[in-house]
Design an enzyme around this catalytic site. Structure first.
Site, short mmCIF file in Angstrom:
data_model
loop_
_atom_site.label_atom_id
_atom_site.label_comp_id
_atom_site.label_asym_id
_atom_site.label_seq_id
_atom_site.Cartn_x
_atom_site.Cartn_y
_atom_site.Cartn_z
N GLY A 44 -11.65 0.85 1.68
CA GLY A 44 -12.73 1.83 1.77
C GLY A 44 -12.49 3.23 1.24
N GLU A 46 -6.42 -2.41 2.77
CA GLU A 46 -6.96 -3.27 1.71
C GLU A 46 -7.76 -2.49 0.67
OE1 GLU A 46 -7.48 -7.39 4.25
OE2 GLU A 46 -9.17 -5.99 4.18
N PRO A 47 -7.10 -1.64 -0.09
CA PRO A 47 -7.84 -0.87 -1.09
C PRO A 47 -8.28 -1.75 -2.26
CG PRO A 47 -5.49 -0.51 -1.35
CD PRO A 47 -5.66 -1.36 -0.11
N GLY A 48 -9.52 -1.61 -2.67
CA GLY A 48 -10.01 -2.29 -3.87
C GLY A 48 -10.41 -1.24 -4.88
N ARG A 84 -24.84 -1.80 -10.22
CA ARG A 84 -24.67 -0.87 -9.10
C ARG A 84 -25.76 0.19 -9.03
NH1 ARG A 84 -20.74 2.09 -8.26
NH2 ARG A 84 -20.58 1.75 -6.02
N CYS A 91 -35.32 -7.46 -19.00
CA CYS A 91 -36.76 -7.41 -18.87
C CYS A 91 -37.09 -7.03 -17.43
CB CYS A 91 -37.31 -8.79 -19.21
SG CYS A 91 -39.05 -8.78 -19.40
N1 LLP Z 1 -11.49 -5.31 2.80
C1 LLP Z 1 -12.67 -5.80 3.23
C2 LLP Z 1 -12.69 -6.70 4.38
C3 LLP Z 1 -13.85 -5.46 2.56
O1 LLP Z 1 -15.02 -5.94 3.01
C4 LLP Z 1 -13.79 -4.61 1.44
C5 LLP Z 1 -15.01 -4.26 0.70
C6 LLP Z 1 -12.55 -4.12 1.02
C7 LLP Z 1 -11.41 -4.49 1.72
C8 LLP Z 1 -12.38 -3.23 -0.18
O2 LLP Z 1 -13.03 -2.02 0.00
P1 LLP Z 1 -12.87 -0.84 -1.10
O3 LLP Z 1 -11.48 -0.32 -0.97
O4 LLP Z 1 -13.11 -1.44 -2.42
O5 LLP Z 1 -13.91 0.13 -0.69
N2 LLP Z 1 -20.22 -3.84 -4.01
C9 LLP Z 1 -20.09 -2.55 -3.35
C10 LLP Z 1 -18.84 -2.47 -2.52
C11 LLP Z 1 -18.78 -3.53 -1.44
C12 LLP Z 1 -17.49 -3.49 -0.66
C13 LLP Z 1 -17.39 -4.64 0.27
N3 LLP Z 1 -16.15 -4.75 0.98
C14 LLP Z 1 -20.10 -1.45 -4.41
O6 LLP Z 1 -20.28 -1.77 -5.59
O7 LLP Z 1 -20.01 -0.27 -4.09
#
Ligand code: LLP
Length: 432
Positions: free
Chosen positions: A249, A291-293, A331, A362
């Protein structure tokens, strides 16, 4: 530098990404084109790996959330950097496994894993299944028993945090499809059931408060609630978890007026709060998993498009249409997410042409940015959208039967095609 150190302008007046001329990359690979600076990704992996360990203690680790960006080469990189991983579907598990990712370092998520998903995870030797609810627990117990296995799990717990108000609005976020809530008491029954299941080994808890969060309060609030829960569980059942997974997050800077984020400081401050709370609740420190994404890959990415139609609707606005749009970046259509857009062919010129950047689907809502300003665009110019490394390729679709763009990795070793461009034939590959 534009927004992040790896975006700049060269003598030709072109945008550079990781020091490489964006216009020449567009010529070489065609557009639309996803770029990812893997040195920038590695730098974030190292920052997380080192800081999580020092801030939260020796056994603590970051687990990269593959939902942000998922392809084999990236899982190889994540494995090399020594991170764990969060996978959320059997497709992500398959990608990680195919890349040779050590599956014992995987946390398997999802609010509705099928029996087939659970069996597949056990077959691949996934490290931890993050069990989302009671009937999944029963299914996993049954499947593990059938296989003569013992499944290691975390339980997904809902702490009741609303990250956007930074307040503990318990009733609001308890109402979620994910996890089992502390506030309703169901989380305690969940623990009891997990402890009683003979083919389940309970290693701890997981929670996730949200995404694109800029300060640490929601995380420290979650940590507080989860540790108070831990203390209560210890008193009730005499059980102490080995792992506390606080989810992902951390936010990312997409536009100039987003705040800059000091990730090291944030993690260090969170670690200090975690220590303080463990002492307060009289708990031994569990290993913390984050859990950084987004914060690992977003800033490292950019998407290149070719400018097509430039149209002024007299008295209204300018529309600049590009050869991509919501199929490669949904997005804006989904969340009105803001992006920095640059005319990569004229990056040294003044950005004084106000416009809406439109895709080619479209559908009127197929936009990438409204209220953008570009250096006067002409048909054939290369238009760059910055900070698209997360949730772009991973959320791409074939809407309007538009093939998905390739992913090109940039690093000090040069450029490398990591995912090839989809072809029209690929679009027909499943049609019988
Ligand atoms: N762990 C869990 C359980 C999650 O549900 C998520 C994201 C993450 C880790 C990674 O979170 P991050 O570090 O990336 O914020 N599609 C949306 C974002 C959805 C995120 C869902 N869960 C967007 O494009 O902003």
């Amino acid at each position: 530098m534009i927004l992040h150190p790896h975006f700049d302008v060269n003598e030709a007046g072109h945008l550079t990404v990781a020091g490489v001329d964006a216009v020449s990359l567009a010529e070489k690979y065609g557009t639309p084109l996803y770029l990812i600076d893997t040195d920038a990704v590695r730098a974030m992996c190292r920052l997380y790996k080192n800081t999580v360990k020092t801030a939260f203690g020796g056994a603590s680790v970051p687990a990269y959330a593959g939902k942000a960006l998922c392809y084999k080469g990236l899982y190889r990189l994540i494995a090399e950097e020594g991170l764990s991983a969060d996978c959320v579907s059997s497709g992500e598990l398959y990608t990680a496994h195919s890349a040779g990712f050590p599956m014992e370092r995987v946390f398997f998520h999802g609010n509705n894993k099928t029996d087939e998903d659970l069996a597949y995870a056990l077959e691949l030797g996934v490290g931890h299944v993050v069990v989302d609810g009671t009937d999944e627990l029963e299914a996993l117990e049954r499947i593990a028993a059938e296989k003569g296995a013992r499944a290691k799990i975390l339980l997904r717990i809902t702490p009741g945090i609303d990250p956007h108000t930074h307040k503990k609005i318990v009733t609001g976020s308890v109402d979620s499809k994910f996890g089992m809530a502390i506030a309703t008491g169901q989380a305690f029954d969940f623990v009891k059931a997990a402890l009683a299941a003979p083919h389940i080994e309970l290693d701890g808890w997981h929670c996730h408060v949200g995404s694109q969060i800029f300060d640490i309060d929601p995380f420290t609030d979650a940590c507080d609630i989860m540790l108070a829960f831990t203390a209560r569980v210890k008193a009730l059942f005499g059980y102490t978890p080995k792992i506390l997974n606080l989810g992902g997050g951390m936010g990312v800077r997409y536009v100039e007026d987003d705040p800059g984020i000091d990730y090291v400081k944030n993690l260090t401050d969170m670690g200090a709060e975690f220590d303080r709370m463990c002492a307060l609740y009289g708990l031994e420190k569990p290993a913390v998993v984050l859990e950084p994404g987004r914060s690992i890959v977003a800033a490292a990415g950019a998407t290149l498009y070719t400018c097509g139609s430039v149209k002024t609707v007299t008295g209204f606005r300018n529309y600049v249409s590009i050869d991509g749009g919501m199929p490669d970046n949904p997005r804006y259509a989904l969340y009105q997410s803001r992006y920095t857009v640059v005319n990569a062919s004229r990056a040294a010129e003044k950005s004084d042409f106000p416009c809406t950047l439109a895709g080619r689907c479209c559908e009127s809502g197929d936009l990438i940015a409204e209220d953008a300003a570009l250096a006067q665009p002409k048909r054939g110019d290369i238009i760059a959208v910055l900070v698209t490394g997360a949730y772009n390729y991973s959320m791409a679709s074939n809407y309007n039967r538009i093939p998905r763009p390739p992913v090109v990795e940039l690093s000090s070793e040069g450029d490398r095609l990591a995912v090839r461009r989809e072809t029209r034939e690929d679009l027909l590959a499943l049609d019988l």
